[in-house]
Design an enzyme around this catalytic site. Sequence first.
Site, PDB file in Angstrom:
ATOM      1  N   LYS A   1     -20.132  78.753  49.313  1.00 15.25           N
ATOM      2  CA  LYS A   1     -19.329  79.493  50.283  1.00 15.25           C
ATOM      3  C   LYS A   1     -20.162  80.615  50.866  1.00 15.25           C
ATOM      4  CE  LYS A   1     -15.225  82.458  50.745  1.00 15.25           C
ATOM      5  NZ  LYS A   1     -14.047  83.055  50.103  1.00 15.25           N
TER       6      LYS A   1
ATOM      7  N   GLU B   1      -9.733  83.723  63.280  1.00  7.14           N
ATOM      8  CA  GLU B   1      -9.332  84.435  62.063  1.00  7.14           C
ATOM      9  C   GLU B   1      -9.904  85.844  62.041  1.00  7.14           C
ATOM     10  OE1 GLU B   1     -10.298  84.196  57.316  1.00  7.14           O
ATOM     11  OE2 GLU B   1      -9.724  82.339  58.315  1.00  7.14           O
TER      12      GLU B   1
ATOM     13  N   GLU C   1     -11.590  77.455  49.276  1.00  5.37           N
ATOM     14  CA  GLU C   1     -12.124  78.796  49.497  1.00  5.37           C
ATOM     15  C   GLU C   1     -11.600  79.766  48.447  1.00  5.37           C
ATOM     16  OE1 GLU C   1     -11.908  82.326  52.888  1.00  5.37           O
ATOM     17  OE2 GLU C   1     -11.385  80.269  53.455  1.00  5.37           O
TER      18      GLU C   1
ATOM     19  N   GLU D   1      -6.290  93.929  49.768  1.00  2.48           N
ATOM     20  CA  GLU D   1      -6.884  93.264  48.607  1.00  2.48           C
ATOM     21  C   GLU D   1      -7.325  94.256  47.536  1.00  2.48           C
ATOM     22  OE1 GLU D   1     -10.202  89.826  47.538  1.00  2.48           O
ATOM     23  OE2 GLU D   1      -9.907  90.462  49.614  1.00  2.48           O
TER      24      GLU D   1
END
Length: 412
Positions: free
Chosen positions: A165, A397, A261, A217
């Site tokens: 990733k 995004e 992901e 987050e």
Amino acid sequence: MDLPARPLPAADAGVLAGFRPGDSLFTARGQGLHGQGCLLQAAARENVAACAADLLVEAAARYAETAATTRDETREARTTDPAGATCAPDARPLLLGLLPYDPAGPAPALLRVPRTLRRLTAPSGLSAPRGCAILRRREQPDQAGYERGVCAALEQLGLNTGLRKLVLARTLELELERPLNLPEVLARLWQASPHGHTYALPVSDTGEIYFLGASPELLVRREGRRVQVHPLAGTAARHADAAEDARIARALLDSPKDRLEHAVVIEAIEAALRPLCRRLDIPAQPGLTSTARLWHLGTRIEGELADPAISALDLAIALHPTPAVCGLPTADARRAIAALEPFERGYFAGAAGWCDASGDGAWAVAIRCAHAHGSRLTLSAGAGIVPGSVPSLEYQETGNKLRTVLDALGLV
């Protein structure tokens, strides 16, 4: 930062009307820590946790020296503060800080013990932001350049290099018609996400340049031996229609690309935390976390530390950067990102938070953010690239993520 000389009206800034150049802010779970002024600070490139511990020890000594002479003044401040906040210069010291994305990069870790600490509750009932003209704007890279970067990242992921990733970011540079009204913007960011993490710390000695944002987050929270982590990875834009919004959320939960992901992030966090915990509870499936603009896949992880001497800052350093903002494996992803991104990240994708001398604290992933200097802002956002990523959708995004700050400014 060019701020108003007088406090803003309560309708504009609420409990943050007293925020001044050089102050700091971090919020979590509906509560805010407003650090007024600076008693001690350090810019650390190595041994960050040890440097933080030394600052807190020195701050405690200074607080003790002045406790007797300021006790009466403190009592008066607590009863007369118009915002209803507590103001405790003789309390146990607490440190607010920023960790850069790359510890080996040009930006150091910033650690600050405020001179005075105010504890606040989230604002509500703020009026709509005033419109503000954009004099100049520049994307770095532009849409075509970003999508080429995503294609290059996908090629690397498919070349059996070991990369699983990559998080590829872009910036939006703005020059506004007037200087940023920092208390007002922070109040709006906090109101829009009262249980998230709104943060602002000065990154220049004069207090003119700030790094600020509103992250959904949680990187890590430590309370005694209890550890909490809430990683987010996998994103979809929300919709004004309730039925369509629910469909989008279900589709995100079922998306193989987004589940992959997210799984990569959980795997890396488990590898970092498992050796430090005598118990670690990880749900088998992710859940959904929402902001005003976005749906995210999120997993709430809880554990119990094996060694109570491990602090919140120790944990943040051990976890950072997660694959949610960098990639996997970390070192290989960092090298690939440096080759693909045409800018230095600085504190974007780093961590913002607090800790105290007992080791307790909370650190959030430094996303949904901007570097701000007067009327100039540089906003940053990234997207996780894994096999199956579509370049145009990843660009969209990042645009949706940039809107967190743009909304607080009243910009489209």
